[in-house]
Design a protein around this motif. Structure first.
Motif, PDB file in Angstrom:
ATOM      1  N   LEU A  95       0.812  -1.220   0.000  1.00 21.13           N
ATOM      2  CA  LEU A  95       0.000   0.000   0.000  1.00 21.13           C
ATOM      3  C   LEU A  95       0.844   1.269   0.000  1.00 21.13           C
ATOM      4  O   LEU A  95       0.371   2.329  -0.419  1.00 21.13           O
ATOM      5  CB  LEU A  95      -0.954  -0.013   1.188  1.00 21.13           C
ATOM      6  CG  LEU A  95      -1.988  -1.157   1.149  1.00 21.13           C
ATOM      7  CD1 LEU A  95      -2.887  -1.116   2.372  1.00 21.13           C
ATOM      8  CD2 LEU A  95      -2.818  -1.096  -0.131  1.00 21.13           C
ATOM      9  N   ASP A  96       2.118   1.165   0.439  1.00 23.09           N
ATOM     10  CA  ASP A  96       3.033   2.300   0.301  1.00 23.09           C
ATOM     11  C   ASP A  96       3.147   2.708  -1.161  1.00 23.09           C
ATOM     12  O   ASP A  96       3.328   3.891  -1.476  1.00 23.09           O
ATOM     13  CB  ASP A  96       4.425   1.946   0.833  1.00 23.09           C
ATOM     14  CG  ASP A  96       4.470   1.814   2.349  1.00 23.09           C
ATOM     15  OD1 ASP A  96       3.499   2.244   3.021  1.00 23.09           O
ATOM     16  OD2 ASP A  96       5.470   1.275   2.859  1.00 23.09           O
ATOM     17  N   LEU A  97       3.059   1.731  -2.064  1.00 16.92           N
ATOM     18  CA  LEU A  97       3.138   2.014  -3.497  1.00 16.92           C
ATOM     19  C   LEU A  97       2.119   3.074  -3.912  1.00 16.92           C
ATOM     20  O   LEU A  97       2.394   3.920  -4.764  1.00 16.92           O
ATOM     21  CB  LEU A  97       2.894   0.735  -4.301  1.00 16.92           C
ATOM     22  CG  LEU A  97       3.980  -0.346  -4.260  1.00 16.92           C
ATOM     23  CD1 LEU A  97       3.445  -1.652  -4.843  1.00 16.92           C
ATOM     24  CD2 LEU A  97       5.207   0.119  -5.033  1.00 16.92           C
ATOM     25  N   PHE A  98       0.961   3.021  -3.293  1.00 13.48           N
ATOM     26  CA  PHE A  98      -0.112   3.954  -3.636  1.00 13.48           C
ATOM     27  C   PHE A  98       0.086   5.297  -2.931  1.00 13.48           C
ATOM     28  O   PHE A  98      -0.121   6.355  -3.534  1.00 13.48           O
ATOM     29  CB  PHE A  98      -1.463   3.344  -3.285  1.00 13.48           C
ATOM     30  CG  PHE A  98      -1.780   2.122  -4.107  1.00 13.48           C
ATOM     31  CD1 PHE A  98      -2.485   2.236  -5.289  1.00 13.48           C
ATOM     32  CD2 PHE A  98      -1.343   0.868  -3.711  1.00 13.48           C
ATOM     33  CE1 PHE A  98      -2.756   1.120  -6.065  1.00 13.48           C
ATOM     34  CE2 PHE A  98      -1.615  -0.260  -4.473  1.00 13.48           C
ATOM     35  CZ  PHE A  98      -2.314  -0.136  -5.657  1.00 13.48           C
ATOM     36  N   ALA A 123     -11.231   4.859   0.760  1.00 11.50           N
ATOM     37  CA  ALA A 123     -12.167   5.925   1.134  1.00 11.50           C
ATOM     38  C   ALA A 123     -11.648   7.303   0.756  1.00 11.50           C
ATOM     39  O   ALA A 123     -12.420   8.177   0.348  1.00 11.50           O
ATOM     40  CB  ALA A 123     -12.458   5.856   2.630  1.00 11.50           C
ATOM     41  N   ASP A 124     -10.324   7.512   0.869  1.00 12.34           N
ATOM     42  CA  ASP A 124      -9.801   8.855   0.553  1.00 12.34           C
ATOM     43  C   ASP A 124      -9.344   8.982  -0.896  1.00 12.34           C
ATOM     44  O   ASP A 124      -8.768  10.008  -1.284  1.00 12.34           O
ATOM     45  CB  ASP A 124      -8.685   9.255   1.520  1.00 12.34           C
ATOM     46  CG  ASP A 124      -7.420   8.403   1.406  1.00 12.34           C
ATOM     47  OD1 ASP A 124      -7.202   7.788   0.341  1.00 12.34           O
ATOM     48  OD2 ASP A 124      -6.641   8.367   2.381  1.00 12.34           O
ATOM     49  N   GLY A 125      -9.574   7.947  -1.711  1.00 18.06           N
ATOM     50  CA  GLY A 125      -9.298   8.030  -3.129  1.00 18.06           C
ATOM     51  C   GLY A 125      -7.870   7.730  -3.535  1.00 18.06           C
ATOM     52  O   GLY A 125      -7.514   7.857  -4.713  1.00 18.06           O
ATOM     53  N   THR A 126      -7.041   7.301  -2.579  1.00 21.12           N
ATOM     54  CA  THR A 126      -5.649   6.990  -2.906  1.00 21.12           C
ATOM     55  C   THR A 126      -5.535   5.691  -3.692  1.00 21.12           C
ATOM     56  O   THR A 126      -4.666   5.554  -4.557  1.00 21.12           O
ATOM     57  CB  THR A 126      -4.809   6.886  -1.612  1.00 21.12           C
ATOM     58  OG1 THR A 126      -4.921   8.111  -0.888  1.00 21.12           O
ATOM     59  CG2 THR A 126      -3.352   6.601  -1.906  1.00 21.12           C
ATOM     60  N   VAL A 127      -6.402   4.742  -3.398  1.00 19.29           N
ATOM     61  CA  VAL A 127      -6.424   3.453  -4.100  1.00 19.29           C
ATOM     62  C   VAL A 127      -7.726   3.335  -4.875  1.00 19.29           C
ATOM     63  O   VAL A 127      -8.814   3.492  -4.313  1.00 19.29           O
ATOM     64  CB  VAL A 127      -6.310   2.262  -3.114  1.00 19.29           C
ATOM     65  CG1 VAL A 127      -6.442   0.936  -3.865  1.00 19.29           C
ATOM     66  CG2 VAL A 127      -4.973   2.306  -2.379  1.00 19.29           C
ATOM     67  N   SER A 128      -7.616   3.049  -6.158  1.00 16.23           N
ATOM     68  CA  SER A 128      -8.779   2.758  -6.983  1.00 16.23           C
ATOM     69  C   SER A 128      -8.868   1.248  -7.162  1.00 16.23           C
ATOM     70  O   SER A 128      -7.933   0.625  -7.673  1.00 16.23           O
ATOM     71  CB  SER A 128      -8.641   3.440  -8.345  1.00 16.23           C
ATOM     72  OG  SER A 128      -9.647   2.988  -9.242  1.00 16.23           O
ATOM     73  N   ILE A 129      -9.971   0.673  -6.712  1.00 15.98           N
ATOM     74  CA  ILE A 129     -10.141  -0.782  -6.785  1.00 15.98           C
ATOM     75  C   ILE A 129     -10.749  -1.159  -8.134  1.00 15.98           C
ATOM     76  O   ILE A 129     -11.816  -0.663  -8.509  1.00 15.98           O
ATOM     77  CB  ILE A 129     -11.056  -1.292  -5.658  1.00 15.98           C
ATOM     78  CG1 ILE A 129     -10.424  -1.025  -4.294  1.00 15.98           C
ATOM     79  CG2 ILE A 129     -11.335  -2.795  -5.829  1.00 15.98           C
ATOM     80  CD1 ILE A 129      -9.186  -1.836  -3.990  1.00 15.98           C
TER      81      ILE A 129
END
Length: 553
Positions: A95-98, A123-129
C-alpha cells in the motif's frame, strides 16, 4: 515510370518489440539474466513504464518482498500510475506504493493483514479498486483482460539460466509467470539463492520463461497463515465441532472436503481422533482434503484418518513433517511439497463434497461477507469453493444426499457450510439486518456489493445454538426462520418465532444439540487430541517446527 508503395498492414508483434526494448534498457545492470542486487531499483525503473499492469506475487503466505520493498522505494517521477495485480495484499509496502504515487489502481483477492488500511486508502481516493476477486478469478483474468506487462515473483533458488526451484511453497508462481511469459511480459524473479548449473533440487519453472533474476537480501517472507494454536480453542468451538461432526459430516458421509481457516474448523480437526473415533467414523469421512498443511490436522493424520491432502500452499514449520509423509501429501522426488493454488482451488470447486468456513457478517438470507465497515479484507478462495458448481457431473454419496430437481433436471449439490459464533469476539453480532458490504461497495463505487458467499449457495449454517439445514427449506421465509432459530440473542435471533421452532425441528430444518444426540457436557478442552502447539510437535515426532511466535510451551 510509376512507383507503387509497399503495402502496409497491422503490426502483430508490438508487445514483443516492447519487451526487447525493456530488456535492452536493463542490460547494463545484469550479467546475462542475473541482476546485480544493489541495482535492482534501477532495473525496475528502466524496464517498467507508467501505466503498466504489474503482477506482484503476494500469495496467501509467501511474498516477493525484496521486489515489493525495492519497487516501493523507486522514484514516482519515473514510475507512476502502475496498475497492481496482487493476490494477497499482505505487506505494508503493497500500500506504500499507492501513498508514494507509484501505483494508482489495484486488483486483488485478499487483504487480511492490511484490511483496515486499504479501506482507509480507498475511502480517501488513494487506491482505486478494479475488483475484489477470488484467487482463481484474478489469475484467470491475467490471461484475458488483465495481462501483466511485468511479473514480479519469488523462488527458493535459481541458476544463471533462470531455471527456478520453488520448493515447498510453489503456490501462485507458475500461473503468474506463465501469464506474463507467454504474452511478452517481463518476468523478474527474486531468489533466496543462486546456485550452480545442475544444483537445483528440481526445476519447477524453466529458464526460458524467466527474463531476469536477482538474489534477495533475505529469504522471501512466509506467513504461518493457517496455523492455529490449540490453546485458543474454547468450549463453544468444540461444541460447534461436535454438532458439525454429528449433524453434517456423519449425516451426509462427507469424504472429500476443504476447511477454511479458524478455531472452529481447527477444533473439528482435533476431535476427529477422539470424538470422531467414538462415533465410529474413521475410514468413513474426512479422507481426502484440499488443504494447506494445517498443524492441527497432524493428530488425525497420525491416527490414520487422512488419505490425501492437496495443498494451495505450504505452511511455515511443516516442511519436515510433510516430507516424511509422502503417501499423504503431493511431494516431489526431492521431498518437498508441490503446492499449486489454482489447481487446488479448482479441486476445491469441483472435486470435493464440502466446503466449510466462517465469515464476519451474515444477513437474514444467509448472504455473508468479510468486507465490513472500515475493513476491506477480500475473499481469497472462499467464493470458489463456497458455491455449488453446476458444471460438476461425478457423483458421491454426500453430493447425491442433497439432490434436487426432477427427471433430466435432477442434480446433486455440494455442501457449503458456514460455521460462526452468533457474536464476534469484539461483541458485535455476526447476524445483521444488512451487510456492511452493501454500503462499503456503494461508497467505493463498486457496481455490485462485495458479498463473499451468496445465501442461496449456503446449504448449512452452524452456530453454538444448533444447525440450520437451509437446503431443506421450501421457501425463502422458511430459510429465514431456520436461520433466525439458531441466531441466538442477536437482533435476527430475537425476531424468531418461538412457536415455529418445534415445527422447524420436526421438519428437519433446524437441529439443536439434543436433536443430534450431542452431550454438551463433553464440549471441553479434554476432547481435543492436542491442547497446545507443544502437543502438536509431540504428535509429529518432533518433525513439526513451529514458527517462533507459536513456541509458547
Amino acid at each position: 515510370m510509376t512507383t507503387v508503395a509497399a503495402a502496409t498492414g497491422p503490426v502483430w508483434n508490438k508487445r514483443r518489440t516492447a519487451k526487447r526494448d525493456r530488456l535492452a534498457r536493463a542490460g547494463r545492470h545484469a550479467d546475462g539474466k542475473l541482476i546485480k542486487s544493489d541495482e535492482l531499483g534501477q532495473v525496475l525503473e528502466r524496464v517498467m513504464r507508467p501505466g503498466d499492469k504489474v503482477a506482484l506475487e503476494g500469495d496467501n503466505q509467501k511474498q516477493a518482498d525484496f521486489l515489493s520493498r525495492t519497487l516501493a522505494a523507486c522514484d514516482p517521477k519515473k514510475l507512476h500510475d502502475l496498475h497492481m495485480l496482487i493476490g494477497s495484499v499482505s505487506r505494508r509496502e503493497h500500500l506504500d506504493l499507492f501513498e508514494e504515487g507509484i501505483a494508482s489502481k489495484l486488483d486483488l483477492a485478499y487483504a487480511g493483514p492490511q484490511s483496515v488500511r486499504i479501506a482507509q486508502l480507498v475511502a480517501d481516493g488513494t487506491v482505486s479498486i478494479g475488483a475484489i476477486h477470488t484467487y482463481v478469478e484474478l489469475y484467470a483474468r491475467m490471461v484475458i483482460d488483465l495481462r501483466p506487462d511485468i511479473a514480479l515473483v519469488c523462488a527458493s533458488a535459481a541458476d544463471k539460466h533462470g531455471n527456478l526451484y520453488t520448493g515447498a511453497n510453489t503456490e501462485d508462481t507458475p500461473i503468474i509467470v506463465e501469464a506474463a511469459a507467454f504474452h511478452d511480459g517481463v518476468v523478474i524473479v527474486q531468489a533466496d539463492g543462486i546456485v550452480g548449473e545442475g544444483e537445483l533440487p528440481r526445476i519447477d519453472i524453466p529458464g526460458d520463461w524467466v527474463d531476469l533474476v536477482v538474489q534477495a537480501d533475505r529469504p522471501f517472507s512466509l506467513e504461518p497463515l493457517f496455523t492455529r494454536d490449540p490453546q485458543g480453542i474454547g468450549p463453544l468451538h468444540i461444541l460447534q465441532a461436535m454438532m458439525a461432526l454429528r449433524g453434517i459430516y456423519e449425516r451426509h458421509q462427507v469424504v472429500s472436503l476443504n476447511h477454511g481457516v479458524g478455531f472452529s474448523t481447527a477444533a473439528i480437526e482435533l476431535i476427529l481422533p477422539t470424538y470422531g473415533e467414538q462415533l465410529g467414523l474413521k475410514g468413513k469421512i474426512c479422507r481426502n482434503w484440499t488443504l494447506n498443511p494445517h498443524p492441527t490436522l497432524i493428530p488425525a493424520i497420525e491416527s490414520g484418518w487422512v488419505e490425501t491432502i492437496h495443498s494451495f500452499g505450504g505452511e511455515s514449520g511443516m516442511n519436515k513433517y510433510v516430507a516424511a509423509r509422502p503417501d499423504v501429501f503431493f511431494n516431489g522426488a526431492d521431498g518437498s511439497l508441490r503446492s499449486n493454488r489454482v489447481l487446488c482451488q479448482l479441486a476445491g470447486q469441483y472435486a470435493i463434497d464440502m466446503f466449510i468456513g466462517s465469515t464476519l457478517q451474515m444477513d437474514a438470507q444467509a448472504n455473508s461477507s468479510t468486507v465490513t465497515e472500515g475493513r476491506l479484507s477480500g475473499f481469497g478462495g472462499a467464493p470458489n469453493m463456497g458455491h455449488d458448481p453446476h458444471g460438476r457431473r461425478h457423483s458421491t454419496p454426500a453430493w447425491l444426499d442433497l439432490q434436487y430437481g426432477e427427471s433430466a433436471g435432477m442434480r446433486g449439490r455440494k455442501l457449503v457450510v458456514q460455521v460462526v459464533e452468533t457474536f464476534q469476539s469484539s461483541g458485535t453480532p455476526t447476524f445483521v439486518e444488512s451487510l456492511d458490504a452493501i454500503r462499503v461497495g456503494h461508497d467505493a463505487g463498486m457496481p455490485l456489493p462485495p458479498v463473499m458467499i451468496y445465501g442461496d449457495d449456503i446449504s448449512h449454517v452452524v452456530t453454538e445454538e444448533g444447525i440450520a439445514y437451509l437446503y431443506k427449506a421450501p421457501s425463502l421465509e422458511d430459510r429465514k426462520a431456520a436461520l433466525a432459530a439458531i441466531a441466538g440473542v442477536t437482533p435476527l435471533g430475537l425476531s424468531a418465532d418461538p412457536a415455529a421452532l418445534e415445527r422447524l425441528r420436526r421438519d428437519g430444518l433446524v437441529a439443536l444439540p439434543s436433536d443430534l444426540k450431542v452431550d454438551t457436557s463433553l464440549a471441553t478442552r479434554s476432547l481435543l487430541a492436542a491442547r497446545s502447539i507443544g502437543d502438536l510437535v509431540a504428535w509429529s515426532g518432533g518433525l513439526y517446527e513451529p514458527p517462533a511466535k507459536f513456541r509458547n510451551w
